[in-house]
Design a protein around this motif. Sequence first.
Motif, short mmCIF file in Angstrom:
data_model
loop_
_atom_site.label_atom_id
_atom_site.label_comp_id
_atom_site.label_asym_id
_atom_site.label_seq_id
_atom_site.Cartn_x
_atom_site.Cartn_y
_atom_site.Cartn_z
N ILE A 137 24.93 6.19 20.14
CA ILE A 137 23.83 5.90 19.23
C ILE A 137 22.80 7.02 19.34
N VAL A 138 22.23 7.41 18.25
CA VAL A 138 21.26 8.50 18.10
C VAL A 138 21.97 9.84 18.10
N GLU A 139 22.67 10.16 19.18
CA GLU A 139 23.37 11.45 19.23
C GLU A 139 24.71 11.27 19.93
N LYS A 140 25.79 11.54 19.21
CA LYS A 140 27.12 11.36 19.76
C LYS A 140 27.47 12.51 20.70
N PRO A 141 27.98 12.19 21.91
CA PRO A 141 28.38 13.27 22.83
C PRO A 141 29.43 14.19 22.19
N LEU A 142 29.40 15.44 22.60
CA LEU A 142 30.31 16.43 22.02
C LEU A 142 31.70 16.39 22.63
N ARG A 143 31.86 15.62 23.70
CA ARG A 143 33.17 15.49 24.33
C ARG A 143 33.29 14.10 24.93
N ARG A 144 34.48 13.73 25.30
CA ARG A 144 34.70 12.45 25.98
C ARG A 144 34.05 12.51 27.36
N LEU A 145 33.38 11.43 27.74
CA LEU A 145 32.68 11.38 29.02
C LEU A 145 33.43 10.50 30.01
N SER A 146 33.35 10.87 31.28
CA SER A 146 33.91 10.02 32.33
C SER A 146 33.05 8.77 32.47
N VAL A 147 33.52 7.80 33.25
CA VAL A 147 32.75 6.58 33.46
C VAL A 147 31.38 6.91 34.05
N ASP A 148 31.36 7.72 35.10
CA ASP A 148 30.08 8.08 35.72
C ASP A 148 29.16 8.79 34.74
N GLU A 149 29.74 9.63 33.89
CA GLU A 149 28.92 10.36 32.92
C GLU A 149 28.35 9.45 31.85
N LEU A 150 29.11 8.41 31.46
CA LEU A 150 28.59 7.43 30.51
C LEU A 150 27.33 6.77 31.07
N VAL A 151 27.41 6.33 32.32
CA VAL A 151 26.29 5.65 32.95
C VAL A 151 25.12 6.61 33.14
N GLU A 152 25.41 7.79 33.62
CA GLU A 152 24.36 8.78 33.86
C GLU A 152 23.67 9.17 32.56
N ARG A 153 24.45 9.32 31.50
CA ARG A 153 23.89 9.68 30.19
C ARG A 153 22.91 8.60 29.72
N PHE A 154 23.31 7.34 29.89
CA PHE A 154 22.42 6.25 29.47
C PHE A 154 21.15 6.21 30.31
N ILE A 155 21.29 6.33 31.62
CA ILE A 155 20.13 6.24 32.50
C ILE A 155 19.11 7.33 32.19
N TYR A 156 19.59 8.55 32.02
CA TYR A 156 18.66 9.68 31.89
C TYR A 156 18.22 9.98 30.46
#
Length: 446
Positions: free
Chosen positions: A407-426
């Motif tokens: 939502i708002v900005e789609k990641p440019l690549r597939r994210l790992s599980v940890d990266e999904l969580v980290e992306r949301f938190i930060y």
Amino acid sequence: MATVFFGTVVHTKSFSEFESFESGFLVVDDCGKIIGVGQDYQAWASNNPTQAKGLIEVKLSEYQFLMPGFVDCHIHAPQFAQLGLGLDMPLLDWLNTYTFPLEAKFSNQQYAQQVYQGVVETTLRCGTTLASYFATNHLESTLTLAREAVRQGQRALVGKVCSNCNSPDYYVETAEEAVNATVAFVDGVRKLGSPLVMPTITPRFALSCSKELLMGLGDVAKRFDLHIQSHISENLAEIEIVKGIFKTSYAKAYDDAGLLTNKTVMAHGVHLEDDEVSLLKIRGCSVAHCPASNTMISSGLCDVQRLVSAGLHVGLGTDVSGGNSVSIQDALLRALDVSKHLDFFKKQNIRGTGVAKTQDQNYIPLKYKQALYLATLGGAKALSLDQLTGNFVLEKEFDALLVDVSIVEKPLRRLSVDELVERFIYTGSDRNIVEVFVAGKRIKRG
């Protein structure tokens, strides 16, 4: 109907244990309880053929994940009406200039209804599935807050605030009035008949309560086996006044009244002495870390690692409106900031108000997964409700968020599980929380 979610599922099991299931599953029965979770759905279905029949299937996208709902261990519901105001003042000036005049307005039921509807709606939108609310001194409008939480389906502890001294003349009650109104409030909440909303004993803070009032509230808490919430060791000036009045430590003032129990959560704890930390641990009390308000009102920097290492349960609080946001995701970020500031101060041996007293080259700042624990299971433990909520353990109630980082900005690549969580938190916000569930009921739909 029972539902099974397929996709990424994350939660914490302890302060240092984060668990995730990529391509996982989570099953919620029609009573809102978790009956299956893990990586291998086929194995679960084979072992539970009856429960696996007729499930509604929900498939998450590659940018979505399920996580436990946020827990706000400390929020002043009436102060939602003054969010963002007066934050250049120290605590006691801020209370007298802004907060006491505002809270006095809650004798007006129409005004209370308007504000309380707004605060519950907004916290739910931001993913708060469990909140511990301070209201005001007013019995009827505090019942309005309880009813509003029931109506909107939020899990909540709600407290009628009690204060009989060191407050403006227009906003005090006698000790007898406060205790009697508290008993009436407990009865009123129980008559609502909702398992989601419970009363909590709420002395504003030791400074605004006489010994008689504190002891009366301690007796009520013991008689009905109730939760308790208040403030402790937030501000240096406040601490000195409390010591002068009670001739003891801040924590001992509460303990002498029977208010430190295994159902007690104390907000702030910025300047707790070692013997106070030990006393809280012995009594089974918890601390609500409020990094935003501690910063905004210049109270100091709370060392969460110290409290956790001492064996205390710690959760997060927005402390609206000392804090400037109703979002626990924002409080989570602030907690990480404060911990990194403390890391710098400790390693540089910088002394000052509310920071390290001695050099500590071994200090380790909070990691984002530990902060996620504070925002979820840690908060549930701090409120003594972790038997019901806080993570995705079998038979717990499904209090959860469906998060979409695209939502708002789609990641440019597939994210790992940890990266999904980290992306949301930060980088996330309430816009990324597309669905909110409390006890299995969908409260917010994207």
